[in-house]
Design a protein around this motif. Structure first.
Motif: not given
Length: 373
Positions: A337, A341, A345
């Protein structure tokens, strides 16, 4: 008054008979050739009457006028168009002055344009011109072939002139520039006149001139293969080019068609990349840390030699087992995860995480991992 005998004189005429037979045979052969050719052959006297005409001429007149051409007919009898007759008379009168010449003409037959080449030849008897011999040859196929060739040459000339890559044609013997396109003029800085007064050795880097000359003289310049050379521009700067060369015939002489791609920046980038990779390899060998690189497009991971030393695996094991399969089950979710991310991002290009990783001996190592996206 009684006849008492006969007085005879004998002459050997063997040679005369043989000569006469040979003349007749030659005339028969000539007649056969004339009548079996596809070219229309005829002759007229000074009054424009047909003296001789072959089968091809007879067929031509029959097909296009519906009339039968015969010896002794007035030549203009078969053509009723006064303009065409006027042109033909001008040609015949010109030949009757003693001039031999050829003209190209055409006619529309059954809605198709047929092209002809007509030869006019004065017929002389002693020093007097007694008529004109004419040979009419159908050159329609030749004309169409010439038109196709011209169209093809025009297309290739357009491709040559407007090609975005520098192109030129070299004389294979003298190495002189025979033609050059606009892209070469702009890229190298020389004018067209400059190029046409130069040889290939004026643009090849000095330290490569002997090699180029030797390859050309020995016929070893490869055809349709790319080579890397260094060229000089007018401002004195050196560029690296990838040259594609083709052996061609240019206006009746052996020549070389050359396309030059400037790969200077590409070569610099490759050298820089090679230097970076070499330094990277030295760093991975010098550290005990496990350095890895994950290609997101190919989903392949590169591991440094430190990985094998740190976790006890072999290189072959690294290739067959996925990296995530060795993460502790309790840590796998937060690791994957966290990486996902960081990838999503766009403002964040850094990722770090602590997790447990399986060693080759079955135990777990506590590691701190960090990287840049």
């Amino acid at each position: 008054n009684q006849i008492t005998g006969v007085s005879c004189s004998s002459i050997d005429t063997t040679e005369s008979v043989i000569a006469e037979r040979m003349i007749k045979q030659s005339e028969a052969n000539l007649y056969a050739i004339i009548n079996n050719t596809n070219d229309a052959i005829f002759s007229v006297d000074r009054t424009y009457r047909l003296i001789t005409l072959n089968n091809a001429y007879r067929r031509f007149i029959a097909e296009h006028t519906g009339k039968e051409a015969r010896q002794g007919d007035p030549f203009f009898y078969h053509q009723k168009d006064p303009i065409i007759n006027k042109v033909w008379k001008q040609y015949l009168d010109r030949a009757l002055t003693g001039e031999a010449f050829k003209v190209d003409s055409y006619n529309v037959i059954k809605n198709e344009t047929v092209f002809f080449q007509i030869s006019f030849n004065p017929i002389k008897e002693k020093d007097r011109i007694i008529g004109v011999g004419c040979f009419v040859r159908d050159i329609t196929d030749e004309k169409h072939s010439a038109e196709r060739l011209m169209s093809s040459e025009t297309k290739y000339r357009h491709l040559f002139e407007n090609n975005p890559s520098p192109m030129w044609v070299l004389d294979k013997t003298s190495n002189r520039f025979l033609s050059v396109n606009e892209a070469a003029i702009k890229h190298y800085g020389y004018t067209k006149e400059d190029f046409l007064n130069m040889t290939a050795l004026d643009v090849v880097a000095p330290h490569l001139c002997d090699s180029f000359q030797e390859l050309n003289e020995t016929g070893m310049l490869p055809d349709k293969e790319s080579q890397q050379w260094e060229h000089l521009k007018k401002d004195g700067s050196t560029i690296t080019v990838e040259v594609n060369l083709n052996h061609i015939d240019f206006e009746g002489r052996p020549a070389l068609l050359i396309i030059a791609q400037d790969i200077t920046e590409k070569v610099k980038a490759e050298k820089k990349l090679k230097s970076i990779n070499e330094r990277y390899e030295l760093v991975t060998k010098a550290t005990n840390d496990a350095i890895w690189d994950w290609n997101l497009q190919s989903n392949k991971i590169f591991w440094s030699e430190g990985y094998d030393k740190l976790f006890g695996y072999t290189s072959s094991e690294n290739k067959t087992i996925s990296w995530t399969e060795r993460i502790h089950p309790d840590d796998i979710q937060k690791v994957t995860k966290g990486i996902a991310d960081a990838i999503k991002n766009k403002k964040k290009d850094f990722w770090e995480e602590e997790y447990r990783y399986l060693r080759a001996d079955g135990t777990f190592a506590q590691i701190y991992d960090r990287g840049f996206v």
